[in-house]
Write a protein that holds these residues in place. Structure first.
Motif, PDB file in Angstrom:
ATOM      1  N   GLN A  71      10.762  12.810  75.176  1.00  0.00           N
ATOM      2  CA  GLN A  71      10.075  11.871  74.270  1.00  0.00           C
ATOM      3  C   GLN A  71       8.560  12.116  74.221  1.00  0.00           C
ATOM      4  O   GLN A  71       7.862  11.511  73.428  1.00  0.00           O
ATOM      5  N   VAL A  72       8.090  12.981  75.132  1.00  0.00           N
ATOM      6  CA  VAL A  72       6.639  13.217  75.205  1.00  0.00           C
ATOM      7  C   VAL A  72       6.307  14.549  74.533  1.00  0.00           C
ATOM      8  O   VAL A  72       6.699  15.616  75.005  1.00  0.00           O
ATOM      9  N   ASP A  73       5.625  14.473  73.400  1.00  0.00           N
ATOM     10  CA  ASP A  73       5.156  15.695  72.739  1.00  0.00           C
ATOM     11  C   ASP A  73       3.644  15.582  72.504  1.00  0.00           C
ATOM     12  O   ASP A  73       3.008  14.640  73.006  1.00  0.00           O
ATOM     13  N   ASP A  74       3.111  16.520  71.742  1.00  0.00           N
ATOM     14  CA  ASP A  74       1.658  16.554  71.544  1.00  0.00           C
ATOM     15  C   ASP A  74       1.132  15.452  70.632  1.00  0.00           C
ATOM     16  O   ASP A  74      -0.059  15.396  70.347  1.00  0.00           O
ATOM     17  N   ARG A  75       2.024  14.588  70.167  1.00  0.00           N
ATOM     18  CA  ARG A  75       1.566  13.483  69.316  1.00  0.00           C
ATOM     19  C   ARG A  75       1.482  12.167  70.103  1.00  0.00           C
ATOM     20  O   ARG A  75       1.120  11.138  69.560  1.00  0.00           O
ATOM     21  N   VAL A  76       1.854  12.236  71.395  1.00  0.00           N
ATOM     22  CA  VAL A  76       1.721  11.032  72.235  1.00  0.00           C
ATOM     23  C   VAL A  76       0.327  11.057  72.857  1.00  0.00           C
ATOM     24  O   VAL A  76      -0.010  11.981  73.596  1.00  0.00           O
ATOM     25  N   LEU A  77      -0.473  10.060  72.516  1.00  0.00           N
ATOM     26  CA  LEU A  77      -1.896  10.071  72.891  1.00  0.00           C
ATOM     27  C   LEU A  77      -2.272   8.936  73.838  1.00  0.00           C
ATOM     28  O   LEU A  77      -1.621   7.898  73.878  1.00  0.00           O
TER      29      LEU A  77
ATOM     30  N   LEU B  75      -1.773   3.816  75.230  1.00  0.00           N
ATOM     31  CA  LEU B  75      -0.749   4.821  74.980  1.00  0.00           C
ATOM     32  C   LEU B  75      -0.077   4.525  73.645  1.00  0.00           C
ATOM     33  O   LEU B  75       0.383   3.408  73.421  1.00  0.00           O
ATOM     34  N   CYS B  76      -0.052   5.528  72.780  1.00  0.00           N
ATOM     35  CA  CYS B  76       0.585   5.335  71.479  1.00  0.00           C
ATOM     36  C   CYS B  76       1.117   6.664  70.968  1.00  0.00           C
ATOM     37  O   CYS B  76       0.727   7.729  71.449  1.00  0.00           O
ATOM     38  N   GLY B  77       2.013   6.586  70.035  1.00  0.00           N
ATOM     39  CA  GLY B  77       2.594   7.781  69.431  1.00  0.00           C
ATOM     40  C   GLY B  77       3.330   7.391  68.182  1.00  0.00           C
ATOM     41  O   GLY B  77       3.722   6.234  68.027  1.00  0.00           O
ATOM     42  N   PRO B  78       3.502   8.350  67.255  1.00  0.00           N
ATOM     43  CA  PRO B  78       4.160   8.000  65.987  1.00  0.00           C
ATOM     44  C   PRO B  78       5.584   7.491  66.166  1.00  0.00           C
ATOM     45  O   PRO B  78       6.079   6.739  65.326  1.00  0.00           O
ATOM     46  N   ASP B  79       6.241   7.922  67.244  1.00  0.00           N
ATOM     47  CA  ASP B  79       7.622   7.464  67.467  1.00  0.00           C
ATOM     48  C   ASP B  79       7.700   6.287  68.434  1.00  0.00           C
ATOM     49  O   ASP B  79       8.792   5.860  68.813  1.00  0.00           O
ATOM     50  N   ILE B  80       6.549   5.811  68.871  1.00  0.00           N
ATOM     51  CA  ILE B  80       6.531   4.654  69.773  1.00  0.00           C
ATOM     52  C   ILE B  80       6.253   3.407  68.930  1.00  0.00           C
ATOM     53  O   ILE B  80       5.205   3.326  68.287  1.00  0.00           O
ATOM     54  N   PRO B  81       7.195   2.465  68.885  1.00  0.00           N
ATOM     55  CA  PRO B  81       6.984   1.266  68.057  1.00  0.00           C
ATOM     56  C   PRO B  81       5.705   0.534  68.457  1.00  0.00           C
ATOM     57  O   PRO B  81       5.299   0.568  69.628  1.00  0.00           O
ATOM     58  N   TYR B  82       5.085  -0.116  67.468  1.00  0.00           N
ATOM     59  CA  TYR B  82       3.815  -0.823  67.699  1.00  0.00           C
ATOM     60  C   TYR B  82       3.938  -1.784  68.885  1.00  0.00           C
ATOM     61  O   TYR B  82       3.029  -1.870  69.720  1.00  0.00           O
ATOM     62  N   ALA B  83       5.059  -2.487  68.948  1.00  0.00           N
ATOM     63  CA  ALA B  83       5.232  -3.504  69.999  1.00  0.00           C
ATOM     64  C   ALA B  83       5.400  -2.878  71.382  1.00  0.00           C
ATOM     65  O   ALA B  83       5.258  -3.566  72.394  1.00  0.00           O
ATOM     66  N   SER B  84       5.733  -1.576  71.415  1.00  0.00           N
ATOM     67  CA  SER B  84       5.958  -0.931  72.722  1.00  0.00           C
ATOM     68  C   SER B  84       4.716  -0.221  73.242  1.00  0.00           C
ATOM     69  O   SER B  84       4.729   0.331  74.345  1.00  0.00           O
ATOM     70  N   ARG B  85       3.640  -0.196  72.447  1.00  0.00           N
ATOM     71  CA  ARG B  85       2.410   0.452  72.903  1.00  0.00           C
ATOM     72  C   ARG B  85       1.915  -0.200  74.189  1.00  0.00           C
ATOM     73  O   ARG B  85       2.108  -1.398  74.394  1.00  0.00           O
ATOM     74  N   VAL B  86       1.268   0.618  75.021  1.00  0.00           N
ATOM     75  CA  VAL B  86       0.714   0.070  76.267  1.00  0.00           C
ATOM     76  C   VAL B  86      -0.814   0.134  76.173  1.00  0.00           C
ATOM     77  O   VAL B  86      -1.392   1.218  76.086  1.00  0.00           O
ATOM     78  N   ARG B  87      -1.447  -1.027  76.163  1.00  0.00           N
ATOM     79  CA  ARG B  87      -2.919  -1.087  76.100  1.00  0.00           C
ATOM     80  C   ARG B  87      -3.489  -1.183  77.512  1.00  0.00           C
ATOM     81  O   ARG B  87      -2.787  -1.551  78.449  1.00  0.00           O
ATOM     82  N   ASP B  88      -4.756  -0.860  77.640  1.00  0.00           N
ATOM     83  CA  ASP B  88      -5.459  -0.937  78.930  1.00  0.00           C
ATOM     84  C   ASP B  88      -4.656  -0.214  80.023  1.00  0.00           C
ATOM     85  O   ASP B  88      -4.359  -0.773  81.086  1.00  0.00           O
TER      86      ASP B  88
END
Lengths: 187, 149
Positions: B112-118, B129-142
Motif C-alpha cells: 500500500q506504500v508507494d511514492d505517492r504516500v507523503l 500522512l496522506c496519499g491519493p488512495d488513503i481516504p480523507y478520514a483515515s489521514r493521520v495528522r501530527d
C-alpha cells in the motif's frame, strides 16, 4: 427585548445553527490555514445574533450547533467538541453585553467575529491541555494560528455585517430593527 | 458611542497583544522547556529506535507534490523518510499521530506504500500522512511515530 423566545426566533436560531455545522463541513477551503472556517462560522453567528436580538442568542446557537456537530462529526474530541461551539457563541453574547451595543456597526461586527473565533482557539488549546497533548505540540504554529483566527474571525464578522445590512434594506418588518442609527427612519 | 469606540479599540489592542504573546510563547517554548520536547517523528523497527527526525530534517528531505482529494499536498515520501532512517525493506508500517483531530493511527502493508504516500508538512509545522488512495478520514495528522515491522 425581554420574555421568552418566539417560535420565529427559535426557528431562525435552529436554522443558522444547522448552517454553521454544515458550512464548516462543506466549505472547507484547501488553503491549509488554521481558523479559516471562521470566515463562514463567524459570519453566521453575527447574522444570527443580529437577527435574533436576544442576550443569549449566541450562546443558544453555539449550544445547538455544538450538539449537532457532536451528533454528526464528533471526531477525537468527543463530547468536548461541543464546548468549542458553545465558547464561540457565548463569546459573542459576552462581548456584546460588555460593549453594550448591537451589531449595527461594521467595526463592532468585525471585532465580535475576531473575538469569537479567538475564543474558539483558546478553548481548543485548553481542551488540548485537558486531553494531555504535550505543550510542545500545542506551541507549534500557535503564533500563526492566533493571527489567522483573529483575521478570519474578523472577515467573518465583516461578511455577517454586510448580510445584516442587506437584510435591513429589504424593508421586511422583522429586519427593520437592523438598520444603523443614521439610516433609521423616524416613525 | 465614545465608550463603545474605546472598548472596540481596547479589544483590538488586546487581540494584538494576544497574538504577540502566542508568538512569544512559541519561541520561548522552542528555546526553553520545549527544546527537549520539540516536535519530532520517531522511526522504530520492531520497537528499536532507528532515527528521530526533527521538523528541519524532514524539510531537508526531497519533497514531492501529489494531488489528492482535489488539492496539492507537499512533503517527503514515506519511503524516502524510512530510507533516510536506514530502512529499505519492511512488511508493514504503523503511523501514529497525536490523535487530537483524527483517529491517530493507520497501518499500511508494504504493497500500500508507494511514492505517492507523503508526509505532508502542514503550515502548523507538523507532518501529516496522506496519499491519493488513503481516504480523507483515515489521514493521520501530527505524526509522531513510524513503527516498521
Amino acid at each position: 427585548m425581554k420574555g421568552r423566545l418566539t417560535t420565529r426566533e427559535l426557528t431562525a436560531l435552529a436554522l443558522i445553527s444547522s448552517l454553521i455545522v454544515l458550512g464548516k463541513s462543506l466549505f472547507r477551503l484547501p488553503i491549509h490555514v488554521p481558523g479559516h472556517s471562521g470566515i463562514f462560522w463567524m459570519a453566521l453567528l453575527v447574522v444570527g445574533r443580529g437577527v435574533v436580538r436576544r442576550p443569549t442568542a449566541g450562546t443558544l446557537m453555539g449550544f445547538v450547533s455544538g450538539v449537532l456537530a457532536l451528533a454528526l462529526a464528533p471526531g477525537r474530541e468527543g463530547a468536548l467538541v461541543a464546548v468549542k461551539y458553545l465558547a464561540a457563541g457565548a463569546a459573542v453574547d459576552a462581548y456584546l453585553a460588555l460593549i453594550g451595543g448591537r451589531l449595527t456597526s461594521v467595526v463592532a461586527a468585525v471585532v465580535v467575529g475576531a473575538v469569537s473565533n479567538t475564543a474558539k482557539l483558546v478553548t481548543s488549546l485548553l481542551l488540548g491541555f485537558a486531553l494531555g497533548v504535550p505543550g510542545g505540540y500545542i506551541a507549534v504554529g500557535l503564533g500563526l494560528a492566533t493571527i489567522t483566527h483573529i483575521a478570519f474571525g474578523g472577515l467573518g464578522g465583516l461578511l455577517g455585517s454586510l448580510v445584516l445590512d442587506r437584510l435591513a434594506k429589504t424593508g421586511l418588518p422583522q429586519f427593520v430593527g437592523l438598520r444603523r442609527p443614521a439610516e433609521a427612519v423616524e416613525p | 458611542m465614545k465608550r463603545q469606540a474605546r472598548l472596540l479599540a481596547t479589544t483590538g489592542a488586546v487581540l494584538a497583544v494576544l497574538a504577540a504573546a502566542a508568538f512569544g510563547f512559541e519561541r520561548w517554548y522552542e528555546a526553553g522547556p520545549g527544546s527537549t520536547h520539540a516536535y519530532a517523528v520517531v522511526v522504530t523497527r520492531d520497537g528499536r529506535e532507528m532515527h528521530r527526525f526533527s521538523l528541519a530534517e524532514l524539510q531537508r528531505l526531497h519533497a514531492r507534490t501529489v494531488k489528492m482529494q482535489g488539492q496539492d499536498e507537499t512533503g517527503p515520501t514515506l519511503l524516502s523518510v524510512l530510507r533516510a532512517a536506514g530502512i529499505d525493506a519492511f512488511s508493514a508500517v504503523t503511523i501514529t499521530g497525536l490523535g487530537v483531530r483524527d483517529k491517530g493511527e493507520l497501518e499500511l502493508e508494504r504493497k500500500q506504500v508507494d511514492d505517492r504516500v507523503l508526509l505532508d508538512i502542514a503550515k502548523r509545522g507538523t507532518a501529516k500522512l496522506c496519499g491519493p488512495d488513503i481516504p480523507y478520514a483515515s489521514r493521520v495528522r501530527d505524526v509522531i511515530r513510524l513503527a516498521v515491522r
